[in-house]
Scaffold this motif. Structure first.
Motif, PDB file in Angstrom:
ATOM      1  N   PHE A  32      64.507  17.658  31.127  1.00 56.51           N
ATOM      2  CA  PHE A  32      63.155  17.218  31.679  1.00 56.51           C
ATOM      3  C   PHE A  32      63.190  17.112  33.125  1.00 56.51           C
ATOM      4  O   PHE A  32      62.682  17.765  33.690  1.00 56.51           O
ATOM      5  N   LEU A  33      64.320  16.431  33.505  1.00 52.64           N
ATOM      6  CA  LEU A  33      64.111  16.032  34.862  1.00 52.64           C
ATOM      7  C   LEU A  33      64.518  17.410  35.984  1.00 52.64           C
ATOM      8  O   LEU A  33      63.967  17.742  36.929  1.00 52.64           O
ATOM      9  N   ILE A  35      63.834  20.531  34.917  1.00 57.32           N
ATOM     10  CA  ILE A  35      62.771  21.464  34.796  1.00 57.32           C
ATOM     11  C   ILE A  35      61.574  20.911  35.725  1.00 57.32           C
ATOM     12  O   ILE A  35      60.982  21.676  36.083  1.00 57.32           O
ATOM     13  N   THR A  36      61.369  19.522  35.813  1.00 55.74           N
ATOM     14  CA  THR A  36      60.320  19.183  36.632  1.00 55.74           C
ATOM     15  C   THR A  36      60.650  18.966  38.060  1.00 55.74           C
ATOM     16  O   THR A  36      59.719  18.803  38.999  1.00 55.74           O
ATOM     17  N   ILE A  38      61.870  16.194  39.304  1.00 54.72           N
ATOM     18  CA  ILE A  38      61.693  14.906  39.626  1.00 54.72           C
ATOM     19  C   ILE A  38      63.135  14.046  39.332  1.00 54.72           C
ATOM     20  O   ILE A  38      63.757  14.372  38.596  1.00 54.72           O
ATOM     21  N   ILE A  43      59.721   8.682  37.591  1.00 55.06           N
ATOM     22  CA  ILE A  43      58.736   9.110  36.555  1.00 55.06           C
ATOM     23  C   ILE A  43      57.293   8.200  36.383  1.00 55.06           C
ATOM     24  O   ILE A  43      56.453   8.706  35.954  1.00 55.06           O
ATOM     25  N   ALA A  46      55.082   9.323  38.779  1.00 53.96           N
ATOM     26  CA  ALA A  46      54.564  10.750  38.503  1.00 53.96           C
ATOM     27  C   ALA A  46      53.704  10.749  37.266  1.00 53.96           C
ATOM     28  O   ALA A  46      52.680  11.471  37.041  1.00 53.96           O
ATOM     29  N   PHE A  52      50.602  15.498  34.778  1.00 54.27           N
ATOM     30  CA  PHE A  52      51.991  15.260  34.420  1.00 54.27           C
ATOM     31  C   PHE A  52      52.143  14.792  32.868  1.00 54.27           C
ATOM     32  O   PHE A  52      53.066  15.599  32.370  1.00 54.27           O
ATOM     33  N   GLY A  55      52.271  18.019  31.016  1.00 56.11           N
ATOM     34  CA  GLY A  55      53.628  18.831  31.412  1.00 56.11           C
ATOM     35  C   GLY A  55      54.539  18.007  30.156  1.00 56.11           C
ATOM     36  O   GLY A  55      55.343  18.898  29.843  1.00 56.11           O
ATOM     37  N   VAL A  56      54.460  16.809  29.886  1.00 57.70           N
ATOM     38  CA  VAL A  56      55.386  16.429  28.899  1.00 57.70           C
ATOM     39  C   VAL A  56      55.139  16.731  27.621  1.00 57.70           C
ATOM     40  O   VAL A  56      56.056  17.360  27.017  1.00 57.70           O
ATOM     41  N   HIS A  58      53.715  19.965  27.009  1.00 56.19           N
ATOM     42  CA  HIS A  58      54.333  21.248  27.001  1.00 56.19           C
ATOM     43  C   HIS A  58      55.605  21.371  26.873  1.00 56.19           C
ATOM     44  O   HIS A  58      56.406  22.086  26.193  1.00 56.19           O
ATOM     45  N   PHE A  59      56.498  20.322  27.681  1.00 61.38           N
ATOM     46  CA  PHE A  59      57.882  20.375  27.617  1.00 61.38           C
ATOM     47  C   PHE A  59      58.455  20.089  25.964  1.00 61.38           C
ATOM     48  O   PHE A  59      59.025  20.815  25.537  1.00 61.38           O
TER      49      PHE A  59
END
Length: 97
Positions: A32-33, A35-36, A38, A43, A46, A52, A55-56, A58-59
């Motif tokens: 996750f980190l 891909i994003t 960040i 976190i 964000a 955001f 996005g979580v 969608h992940f």
């Protein structure tokens, strides 16, 4: 309370639950980190940014095994994750006619 506001709050609550799920998984969190883009320390900050939390979700949606594990842990149907992601998205994009 309006239905759309209630849906928004439910979607946000599910996204926060999804973020906790990702953060607690030693395999998912690094992915996750990466891909994003960040860092782990960013976190919390964000999570307050528009989009955001969507996005979580969608992940989670992007990887079926992750979606199934999260859905089972959350006690919901996998489709509910997709439905929750919709009200969290940003409508500032152009729409095609």
């Amino acid at each position: 309370m309006q239905k759309s506001q209630k849906n928004q709050e439910s979607a946000e609550a599910l996204a926060v639950q999804a973020l906790a799920f990702v953060a607690s998984d030693p395999e998912l969190l690094p992915r996750f980190l990466a891909i994003t883009g960040i860092e782990a320390q960013q976190i919390r900050r964000a999570a307050q940014e528009p989009g955001f939390l969507a996005g979580v979700l969608h992940f989670i949606l992007a990887h079926e095994p992750t979606l199934l594990r999260f859905s089972q842990e959350a006690g919901i149907a996998p489709g509910e994750v997709g439905i929750a992601a919709l009200p969290l998205g940003n409508d500032d994009h152009e729409r095609s006619s």
